[in-house]
Structure formats: C-alpha cells, structure tokens
Design an enzyme around this catalytic site. Structure first.
Site, PDB file in Angstrom:
ATOM      1  N   ASN A   1     -11.626 -43.067  87.089  1.00  0.00           N
ATOM      2  CA  ASN A   1     -12.622 -43.838  86.347  1.00  0.00           C
ATOM      3  C   ASN A   1     -12.008 -44.086  84.970  1.00  0.00           C
ATOM      4  OD1 ASN A   1     -14.790 -44.883  85.002  1.00  0.00           O
ATOM      5  ND2 ASN A   1     -16.217 -43.236  85.544  1.00  0.00           N
TER       6      ASN A   1
ATOM      7  N   ARG B   1     -12.886 -46.695  90.183  1.00  0.00           N
ATOM      8  CA  ARG B   1     -14.201 -47.225  89.815  1.00  0.00           C
ATOM      9  C   ARG B   1     -13.983 -48.444  88.934  1.00  0.00           C
ATOM     10  NH1 ARG B   1     -18.097 -46.035  85.191  1.00  0.00           N
ATOM     11  NH2 ARG B   1     -20.090 -46.779  85.969  1.00  0.00           N
TER      12      ARG B   1
ATOM     13  N   HIS C   1     -24.290 -49.080  87.988  1.00  0.00           N
ATOM     14  CA  HIS C   1     -24.580 -47.755  88.572  1.00  0.00           C
ATOM     15  C   HIS C   1     -24.761 -47.859  90.091  1.00  0.00           C
ATOM     16  CE1 HIS C   1     -26.607 -46.024  84.645  1.00  0.00           C
ATOM     17  NE2 HIS C   1     -25.275 -45.971  84.584  1.00  0.00           N
TER      18      HIS C   1
ATOM     19  N   ASN D   1     -26.928 -40.529  80.655  1.00  0.00           N
ATOM     20  CA  ASN D   1     -26.806 -41.125  79.338  1.00  0.00           C
ATOM     21  C   ASN D   1     -27.124 -42.618  79.454  1.00  0.00           C
ATOM     22  OD1 ASN D   1     -26.414 -40.925  76.588  1.00  0.00           O
ATOM     23  ND2 ASN D   1     -24.288 -41.590  76.777  1.00  0.00           N
ATOM     24  N   GLY D   2     -26.550 -43.269  80.491  1.00  0.00           N
ATOM     25  CA  GLY D   2     -27.037 -44.595  80.889  1.00  0.00           C
ATOM     26  C   GLY D   2     -28.152 -44.396  81.904  1.00  0.00           C
TER      27      GLY D   2
ATOM     28  N   ARG E   1     -28.580 -47.094  74.330  1.00  0.00           N
ATOM     29  CA  ARG E   1     -28.909 -48.508  74.557  1.00  0.00           C
ATOM     30  C   ARG E   1     -30.420 -48.706  74.554  1.00  0.00           C
ATOM     31  NH1 ARG E   1     -25.548 -48.261  79.623  1.00  0.00           N
ATOM     32  NH2 ARG E   1     -23.400 -48.369  78.917  1.00  0.00           N
TER      33      ARG E   1
ATOM     34  N   ASN F   1     -32.267 -32.564  85.950  1.00  0.00           N
ATOM     35  CA  ASN F   1     -32.396 -31.310  85.197  1.00  0.00           C
ATOM     36  C   ASN F   1     -33.592 -31.195  84.269  1.00  0.00           C
ATOM     37  OD1 ASN F   1     -29.800 -30.147  86.062  1.00  0.00           O
ATOM     38  ND2 ASN F   1     -28.941 -31.905  84.987  1.00  0.00           N
TER      39      ASN F   1
ATOM     40  N   GLU G   1     -20.812 -39.705  92.189  1.00  0.00           N
ATOM     41  CA  GLU G   1     -20.152 -41.008  92.274  1.00  0.00           C
ATOM     42  C   GLU G   1     -18.711 -40.886  92.769  1.00  0.00           C
ATOM     43  OE1 GLU G   1     -21.422 -43.770  88.874  1.00  0.00           O
ATOM     44  OE2 GLU G   1     -22.245 -41.845  88.277  1.00  0.00           O
TER      45      GLU G   1
HETATM   46  P1  AMP Z   1     -25.199 -37.847  82.708  1.00  0.00           P
HETATM   47  O1  AMP Z   1     -24.858 -39.146  82.019  1.00  0.00           O
HETATM   48  O2  AMP Z   1     -25.682 -38.025  84.112  1.00  0.00           O
HETATM   49  O3  AMP Z   1     -24.128 -36.808  82.579  1.00  0.00           O
HETATM   50  O4  AMP Z   1     -26.472 -37.245  81.926  1.00  0.00           O
HETATM   51  C1  AMP Z   1     -26.376 -36.865  80.563  1.00  0.00           C
HETATM   52  C2  AMP Z   1     -27.779 -36.612  80.043  1.00  0.00           C
HETATM   53  O5  AMP Z   1     -28.391 -35.572  80.815  1.00  0.00           O
HETATM   54  C3  AMP Z   1     -27.783 -36.127  78.593  1.00  0.00           C
HETATM   55  O6  AMP Z   1     -28.770 -36.835  77.857  1.00  0.00           O
HETATM   56  C4  AMP Z   1     -28.181 -34.680  78.732  1.00  0.00           C
HETATM   57  O7  AMP Z   1     -28.911 -34.230  77.611  1.00  0.00           O
HETATM   58  C5  AMP Z   1     -29.070 -34.707  79.956  1.00  0.00           C
HETATM   59  N1  AMP Z   1     -29.212 -33.364  80.516  1.00  0.00           N
HETATM   60  C6  AMP Z   1     -28.268 -32.595  81.074  1.00  0.00           C
HETATM   61  N2  AMP Z   1     -28.765 -31.369  81.402  1.00  0.00           N
HETATM   62  C7  AMP Z   1     -30.075 -31.385  81.023  1.00  0.00           C
HETATM   63  C8  AMP Z   1     -31.141 -30.436  81.079  1.00  0.00           C
HETATM   64  N3  AMP Z   1     -30.963 -29.224  81.594  1.00  0.00           N
HETATM   65  N4  AMP Z   1     -32.354 -30.812  80.601  1.00  0.00           N
HETATM   66  C9  AMP Z   1     -32.540 -32.028  80.064  1.00  0.00           C
HETATM   67  N5  AMP Z   1     -31.571 -32.971  80.003  1.00  0.00           N
HETATM   68  C10 AMP Z   1     -30.358 -32.659  80.458  1.00  0.00           C
END
Ligand code: AMP
Length: 383
Positions: free
Chosen positions: A11, A75, A163, A194-195, A224, A317, A367
């Site tokens: 990626n 990717r 995505h 994050n996205g 965003r 999560n 992914e």
């Molecule tokens: P990703 O882009 O899928 O890696 O997701 C990142 C986002 O997931 C970030 O905003 C993290 O704060 C959130 N995140 C990860 N673990 C947790 C958790 N245990 N509780 C709340 N948000 C989480």
C-alpha cells in the site's frame, strides 16, 4: 508455511509504504511493516526504490524468500469507472493508472511509484487491486451528480466511492459468519476508521456509497469534513479570501473530528467528551447524527435492511459509539444488546438481541488479506 504460497501486499502512498506478506488461504501474516518519510527532507529513504530495499531487507530478516513469492498485490486507490476487477500489471495498466492521476492526485502517484519499484525488485506477477472497484456496480442514479452532462463527461466527474476493498471483504465475511448466501440479504456496512464511509449492499452488490469523486464526501472523518454544502467553497473564497488549495487542505486535513474537537483520534475525542469538553461533545453529536442519516437513507435505498455491519478502528472498538448510533433507530428495526455490544472480542460477532428484525454485526476488516485473495484468485482461479 512455505513462502511460495505467500503474497506481498503493498500500500504505497507518496511518502509511505505499508507492506505485509500474507498467505491468502490461511490468513497467516509472515511479516509486515511500514516505511515512512519517503523522499522527505532529512530522511534516509530518498525514493520508493530505496523503500523497496527496506522491504526486501525485512523479508530476508523474517526468512521470507522473495524469489518464492506468488505475487505482489498493490492497493491502488483510484481505478476510475472501468477497473471493476483486479488486473495483472503491464505497461498498458500503468498508463491507465497514470491517466487517472488528475482524479486522485494525492494517491495514484504513490501507487505508481510503488508499482514501478516492486516491478524492479520482485520478478513475480504484479496485481493491481482498486479501492474503487467494488463500487463500479453503483446504478447511474447513485453515481451521477446533478451537474451538466458535458462537464460530467469531459472531466469524469461522478461518484466513485473508496474503501471498496474493505466493504467487499467485510460484506462477504458477514455472510460467511451468518451462514447466509450473500445474494439473500441487504446490508449496510459502516467503515469507521480515520477515514469513514458507508455502503448500501443489495445481495452482495454495492448500490450506494458515501464517498464520492474523492474520499472527502460523506461521513464525518478524522480530519475530513464529509458532506458540506458545496457553496462553502465559493463562500470562503469570496468572504474569507481563501484560495481553492487552502480550502481543499482545510476540508481534507483540518476538518472532521480534528476541526470540531481539535484532535482526530477517536479515543481522544471520547475521553475529552467524557471529561466534559464541549467541543468534543459536539464533535460526537455531529459524527453520530451523520451516521444515523446514512443508515436511515440506505435503509430506504435498499427498500429495507437485514444486516448492519460496523468495521474498522472506531467501528470495531468503540461500543459507546455503536450504542449511540443505534439508540434512536428502533423503529427501523435496529437495536443493541448491551452485554454483546460491550463484550471485548476481536472476532466477528452479533451485537443485536436475538429475534431483532435487523441483525447488527461487528466484523473486523482485513484489506491486506482481501487484496492477497483477489490477487491469488486472479492468478489461480477462485480458491
Ligand atoms: P483505522 O483507520 O481503522 O486504523 O482506525 C483509526 C481510528 O480508530 C482512530 O480514530 C482510533 O482512535 C480509533 N480507535 C482505535 N481503537 C479504538 C478504541 N479502542 N476505542 C475507540 N476508538 C478506537
């Protein structure tokens, strides 16, 4: 596990290269890593070729024989309207990806640099897997923006969606988990990382999605804005004297949770809101409100909903977020079982009560595994 059955998944962004060696049949990860600050001032990784050297060194350290890899899977963020499936990379495919750079100036150049470097380093088939591919099935009613036809056609302006690799993987994993044929139910997938993006999937086929021409549209994200009135652009230009590039950077990098709460990490937003921070509280309210909009809209678009699936960092999560989204949607058949919702788990699971009209799931996304499987299926036929 023998390395010859493994696939190297790459990626590549303009200044980063994420990699993982994975066996598609077993999901075993042999090694993985991230090379950052490629080409940046003071970095000892001047370009993607050097980054690929870091990758090959790490493969050697992990005991992975790079000559024995089955393929490299890439990717690629933007595949335009035509790449609906993975393809073997050749010069024509590279030219096509380059032709799409104007639509994805932040993403496709990095992918191209990664592909070129991987072709030089690994003498195995290279497969491009497009993040837009899953959404090439959108009906015209969902993919068409209501702007003049000549502008749409000349500049390829439409909803593409992103995505897609995650939405495809998660929607299929949900069907497998439930033991239901994919074509027998309608599903909304909420990819909240994050996205963030939502998709409406009828019988396994995507019929709507929240991201658009670019990943800026739709849900509130880490940095965003998601949906705004497009007139905000011209208004900020004339009222605040901001240039297009400044507004674009603001909406992509300084908006969303970051713009609302000052931080883009969802955990941080939650803990600030818990501590009584009003901005963080508002950020959560806006985030949840937008999600409810999309769940309601896609329930209507699908003509009724059977399964709602949460995935990615926040979706997997954050039980408190899932509970808040579902709280007011009871009349759409959505509800949550608090014990199931709060039980910590890394596996796919049901979080709605038994007998609920809509089954609510949490399904971890993967992914890299999806890219490896798609690459393997292209080379060997479906397993
Ligand atoms: P990703 O882009 O899928 O890696 O997701 C990142 C986002 O997931 C970030 O905003 C993290 O704060 C959130 N995140 C990860 N673990 C947790 C958790 N245990 N509780 C709340 N948000 C989480």
């Amino acid at each position: 596990m023998a390395a010859e059955s493994a696939i190297l998944v790459l990626n590549a962004g303009s200044s980063s290269l994420k990699f993982q060696v994975v066996v598609p049949e077993t999901a075993d990860v042999l090694t993985k890593g991230l090379v950052e600050r490629i080409g940046e001032d003071g970095s000892d990784v001047p370009d993607h070729g050097a980054a690929m050297g870091v990758v090959t060194d790490q493969l050697a350290e992990a005991g992975v024989d790079r000559t024995g890899l089955r393929a490299v899977g890439h990717r690629v963020v933007h595949g335009g309207p035509d790449f609906s499936d993975p393809v073997l990379v050749d010069d024509a495919v590279i030219a096509d990806i380059r032709d799409l750079v104007p639509l994805a100036p932040l993403h496709n150049p990095g992918a191209l640099a990664g592909i070129e470097a991987a072709r030089a380093a690994f003498d195995v088939p290279q497969v491009a897997v497009f993040d837009t591919a899953f959404f090439t099935s959108l009906p015209a009613a969902a993919s068409t923006y209501a702007i003049p036809k000549d502008v749409r056609e000349r500049h390829r302006v439409r909803r593409y969606g992103f995505h897609g690799t995650s939405h495809r993987y998660v929607s299929r994993a949900a069907a497998t988990f439930l033991g239901r044929p994919l074509d027998s139910f309608s599903q909304v997938v909420l990819h909240l990382g994050n996205g963030c993006s939502a998709s409406a999937i009828a019988g396994g086929v995507a019929i709507d999605t929240s991201m658009g021409l670019t990943p800026l549209q739709g849900l509130v994200m880490g940095t965003r804005s998601g949906d705004i009135d497009p007139a905000v652009f011209s208004f900020l230009h004339s009222a605040a004297g901001l240039e297009v590039a400044e507004i674009d950077a603001m909406l992509n990098k300084r908006s969303g949770l970051k713009g609302l709460a000052g931080v883009n990490d969802f955990r941080e937003v939650l803990s600030r809101a818990d501590a009584g921070d009003e901005d963080a509280g508002l950020a959560l309210d806006v985030y949840v409100h937008r999600l409810r909009h999309y769940v309601g809209a896609y329930t209507a678009v699908l003509g009724g909903l059977d399964v709602l699936t949460f995935t990615a960092g926040v979706g997997e999560n954050a039980p408190v977020l899932r509970a808040r989204v579902l709280q007011t949607l009871g009349r759409l058949g959505l509800s949550v079982d608090p014990g199931r919702n709060e039980a910590p788990s890394r596996e796919a699971r049901v979080i709605s009560p038994d007998g609920s009209p809509v089954t609510v799931l949490v399904v971890p996304t993967n992914e890299e595994l999806e890219i490896a499987r798609q690459a393997a299926a292209l080379l060997d036929g479906p397993t």
